[in-house]
Design a protein around this motif. Structure first.
Motif, PDB file in Angstrom:
ATOM      1  N   LEU A  19       0.848  -1.184   0.000  1.00 45.39           N
ATOM      2  CA  LEU A  19       0.000   0.000   0.000  1.00 45.39           C
ATOM      3  C   LEU A  19       0.886   1.236   0.000  1.00 45.39           C
ATOM      4  O   LEU A  19       1.839   1.326   0.774  1.00 45.39           O
ATOM      5  CB  LEU A  19      -0.907   0.034   1.229  1.00 45.39           C
ATOM      6  CG  LEU A  19      -1.778   1.292   1.362  1.00 45.39           C
ATOM      7  CD1 LEU A  19      -2.901   1.271   0.324  1.00 45.39           C
ATOM      8  CD2 LEU A  19      -2.367   1.421   2.768  1.00 45.39           C
ATOM      9  N   THR A  20       0.546   2.195  -0.859  1.00 48.02           N
ATOM     10  CA  THR A  20       1.268   3.461  -0.877  1.00 48.02           C
ATOM     11  C   THR A  20       0.403   4.557  -0.284  1.00 48.02           C
ATOM     12  O   THR A  20      -0.749   4.745  -0.697  1.00 48.02           O
ATOM     13  CB  THR A  20       1.681   3.836  -2.304  1.00 48.02           C
ATOM     14  OG1 THR A  20       2.615   2.858  -2.792  1.00 48.02           O
ATOM     15  CG2 THR A  20       2.341   5.208  -2.338  1.00 48.02           C
ATOM     16  N   ILE A  21       0.964   5.261   0.684  1.00 50.92           N
ATOM     17  CA  ILE A  21       0.278   6.349   1.380  1.00 50.92           C
ATOM     18  C   ILE A  21       0.881   7.663   0.915  1.00 50.92           C
ATOM     19  O   ILE A  21       2.102   7.803   0.833  1.00 50.92           O
ATOM     20  CB  ILE A  21       0.456   6.211   2.905  1.00 50.92           C
ATOM     21  CG1 ILE A  21      -0.081   4.858   3.374  1.00 50.92           C
ATOM     22  CG2 ILE A  21      -0.242   7.352   3.631  1.00 50.92           C
ATOM     23  CD1 ILE A  21       0.306   4.514   4.805  1.00 50.92           C
ATOM     24  N   GLN A  22       0.012   8.611   0.593  1.00 53.17           N
ATOM     25  CA  GLN A  22       0.475   9.900   0.114  1.00 53.17           C
ATOM     26  C   GLN A  22       0.313  10.975   1.182  1.00 53.17           C
ATOM     27  O   GLN A  22      -0.654  10.963   1.944  1.00 53.17           O
ATOM     28  CB  GLN A  22      -0.323  10.320  -1.120  1.00 53.17           C
ATOM     29  CG  GLN A  22      -0.206   9.378  -2.286  1.00 53.17           C
ATOM     30  CD  GLN A  22      -1.044   9.848  -3.462  1.00 53.17           C
ATOM     31  OE1 GLN A  22      -1.699  10.894  -3.417  1.00 53.17           O
ATOM     32  NE2 GLN A  22      -1.014   9.079  -4.534  1.00 53.17           N
ATOM     33  N   CYS A  23       1.256  11.891   1.221  1.00 49.35           N
ATOM     34  CA  CYS A  23       1.202  13.044   2.120  1.00 49.35           C
ATOM     35  C   CYS A  23       1.424  14.304   1.287  1.00 49.35           C
ATOM     36  O   CYS A  23       2.451  14.432   0.607  1.00 49.35           O
ATOM     37  CB  CYS A  23       2.267  12.925   3.198  1.00 49.35           C
ATOM     38  SG  CYS A  23       2.323  14.309   4.360  1.00 49.35           S
ATOM     39  N   GLN A  24       0.452  15.199   1.335  1.00 49.77           N
ATOM     40  CA  GLN A  24       0.504  16.414   0.522  1.00 49.77           C
ATOM     41  C   GLN A  24       0.369  17.630   1.435  1.00 49.77           C
ATOM     42  O   GLN A  24      -0.513  17.663   2.298  1.00 49.77           O
ATOM     43  CB  GLN A  24      -0.626  16.413  -0.501  1.00 49.77           C
ATOM     44  CG  GLN A  24      -0.711  17.662  -1.354  1.00 49.77           C
ATOM     45  CD  GLN A  24       0.362  17.706  -2.431  1.00 49.77           C
ATOM     46  OE1 GLN A  24       0.492  16.789  -3.245  1.00 49.77           O
ATOM     47  NE2 GLN A  24       1.156  18.774  -2.444  1.00 49.77           N
ATOM     48  N   VAL A  25       1.251  18.619   1.230  1.00 48.34           N
ATOM     49  CA  VAL A  25       1.194  19.866   1.996  1.00 48.34           C
ATOM     50  C   VAL A  25       0.923  20.995   1.021  1.00 48.34           C
ATOM     51  O   VAL A  25       1.439  20.974  -0.110  1.00 48.34           O
ATOM     52  CB  VAL A  25       2.521  20.124   2.743  1.00 48.34           C
ATOM     53  CG1 VAL A  25       2.360  21.244   3.760  1.00 48.34           C
ATOM     54  CG2 VAL A  25       3.020  18.863   3.416  1.00 48.34           C
ATOM     55  N   ALA A  47      11.144   7.186   9.378  1.00 48.32           N
ATOM     56  CA  ALA A  47      12.205   7.752   8.553  1.00 48.32           C
ATOM     57  C   ALA A  47      11.972   9.234   8.296  1.00 48.32           C
ATOM     58  O   ALA A  47      10.861   9.742   8.457  1.00 48.32           O
ATOM     59  CB  ALA A  47      12.298   7.017   7.224  1.00 48.32           C
ATOM     60  N   THR A  48      13.049   9.894   7.887  1.00 51.14           N
ATOM     61  CA  THR A  48      13.003  11.261   7.387  1.00 51.14           C
ATOM     62  C   THR A  48      12.968  11.185   5.867  1.00 51.14           C
ATOM     63  O   THR A  48      13.829  10.533   5.257  1.00 51.14           O
ATOM     64  CB  THR A  48      14.244  12.044   7.829  1.00 51.14           C
ATOM     65  OG1 THR A  48      14.330  11.989   9.257  1.00 51.14           O
ATOM     66  CG2 THR A  48      14.174  13.495   7.374  1.00 51.14           C
ATOM     67  N   PRO A  67       9.673   1.705   1.522  1.00 51.95           N
ATOM     68  CA  PRO A  67      10.248   2.669   0.582  1.00 51.95           C
ATOM     69  C   PRO A  67       9.525   4.009   0.639  1.00 51.95           C
ATOM     70  O   PRO A  67       8.292   4.059   0.760  1.00 51.95           O
ATOM     71  CB  PRO A  67      10.081   1.990  -0.787  1.00 51.95           C
ATOM     72  CG  PRO A  67       9.094   0.898  -0.579  1.00 51.95           C
ATOM     73  CD  PRO A  67       9.122   0.525   0.866  1.00 51.95           C
ATOM     74  N   ILE A  68      10.294   5.068   0.594  1.00 52.81           N
ATOM     75  CA  ILE A  68       9.769   6.428   0.731  1.00 52.81           C
ATOM     76  C   ILE A  68      10.271   7.267  -0.432  1.00 52.81           C
ATOM     77  O   ILE A  68      11.430   7.164  -0.824  1.00 52.81           O
ATOM     78  CB  ILE A  68      10.232   7.053   2.066  1.00 52.81           C
ATOM     79  CG1 ILE A  68       9.509   6.396   3.251  1.00 52.81           C
ATOM     80  CG2 ILE A  68      10.018   8.564   2.090  1.00 52.81           C
ATOM     81  CD1 ILE A  68      10.064   6.784   4.609  1.00 52.81           C
ATOM     82  N   THR A  77       5.598  10.078  -0.344  1.00 52.56           N
ATOM     83  CA  THR A  77       4.852   8.832  -0.242  1.00 52.56           C
ATOM     84  C   THR A  77       5.603   7.838   0.627  1.00 52.56           C
ATOM     85  O   THR A  77       6.839   7.826   0.656  1.00 52.56           O
ATOM     86  CB  THR A  77       4.590   8.183  -1.617  1.00 52.56           C
ATOM     87  OG1 THR A  77       5.835   7.774  -2.196  1.00 52.56           O
ATOM     88  CG2 THR A  77       3.872   9.134  -2.545  1.00 52.56           C
ATOM     89  N   LEU A  78       4.848   7.019   1.313  1.00 47.57           N
ATOM     90  CA  LEU A  78       5.367   5.895   2.090  1.00 47.57           C
ATOM     91  C   LEU A  78       4.668   4.646   1.577  1.00 47.57           C
ATOM     92  O   LEU A  78       3.426   4.612   1.513  1.00 47.57           O
ATOM     93  CB  LEU A  78       5.071   6.074   3.572  1.00 47.57           C
ATOM     94  CG  LEU A  78       5.271   4.845   4.471  1.00 47.57           C
ATOM     95  CD1 LEU A  78       6.755   4.570   4.675  1.00 47.57           C
ATOM     96  CD2 LEU A  78       4.580   5.028   5.815  1.00 47.57           C
ATOM     97  N   THR A  79       5.443   3.642   1.211  1.00 49.09           N
ATOM     98  CA  THR A  79       4.866   2.370   0.810  1.00 49.09           C
ATOM     99  C   THR A  79       5.130   1.337   1.896  1.00 49.09           C
ATOM    100  O   THR A  79       6.253   1.243   2.411  1.00 49.09           O
ATOM    101  CB  THR A  79       5.464   1.887  -0.524  1.00 49.09           C
ATOM    102  OG1 THR A  79       5.158   2.846  -1.551  1.00 49.09           O
ATOM    103  CG2 THR A  79       4.885   0.529  -0.925  1.00 49.09           C
TER     104      THR A  79
END
Lengths: 114, 115
Positions: A19-25, A47-48, A67-68, A77-79
């Protein structure tokens, strides 16, 4: 104040999948981090996310499993790969703005692995 | 390595009363920041208050205030005039300047405000 969004907000996945999680600012930030919060527990830094280079992982977390990517200053993204039930957690991204030190968090992604 | 200890797993307080949450930390760093975060059932992490280690004056944000004792490595949070909306998990967090602001969290304290 800026808005941090995460997608998806929740998901139920089968073991062995990813699963890939997205983070948007909505504005540029200096630093982005990914945290895991296991059920009933506190937050642990995964992780950073470094812009344009490989992420820096904390002890106990590896790139093959988490993986980031961070292609620019507003998105990451974080998978979660090859998932098992032990990966069931809330995953949160956080950001630090320019000339600041406070971390602000996204709303989190609740992942359940069956 | 830094450790953050919250010794109170749960606290209960009557509406309009005051509750104090304890936090201690262990570090050899001299420059760092301390934070209290609130996580209601919605799971959104909300920054409540922050304290810079070099400042002797205790931080205050409306009904929230801290008692920062640097020598004792103690950082307690006082919630005054508690409201039902204060019901949440509260996390104490530590961030040394030398470690790129990476946060170390305590185990958390669940606060329940009773009507």
């Amino acid at each position: 104040s800026a808005v941090i969004s995460q997608k998806p907000s929740r998901d139920i996945c089968q073991r062995g999948t990813s699963l890939t999680i997205q983070c948007q600012v909505d504005s540029q930030v200096t630093m982005m981090f990914w945290y895991r919060q296991q059920p009933g527990q506190s937050l642990t830094l995964i992780a950073t996310a470094n812009q344009g280079s490989e992420a820096t992982y904390e002890s106990g977390f590896v790139i093959d499993k988490f993986p980031i990517s961070r292609p620019n200053l507003t998105f990451s993204t974080l998978t979660v790969s090859n998932m098992s039930p032990e990966d069931s957690s809330i995953y949160l991204c956080s950001v630090v703005w320019w000339a600041g030190y406070e971390q602000y968090f996204g709303p989190g992604t609740r992942l359940t692995v069956t | 390595a830094q450790t953050v200890t919250q010794s109170q797993p749960e606290m209960s307080v009557q509406e309009a009363e005051t509750v104090t949450l304890s936090c201690t930390y262990d570090t050899s760093e001299s420059n760092y920041y301390l934070f209290w975060y609130k996580q209601p059932p919605s799971r959104q992490m909300i920054l409540v208050i922050r304290q810079e280690a070099y400042k002797q004056q205790n931080a205050t944000e409306n009904r929230f205030s801290v008692n920062f004792q640097k020598a004792a490595k103690s950082f307690s949070l006082k919630i005054s005039d508690s409201q039902l909306g204060d019901t949440a998990m509260y996390f104490c967090a530590f961030a040394p300047l030398s470690n790129d602001y990476k946060l170390s969290f305590g185990a958390g304290t669940t606060v329940t405000v009773r009507a």
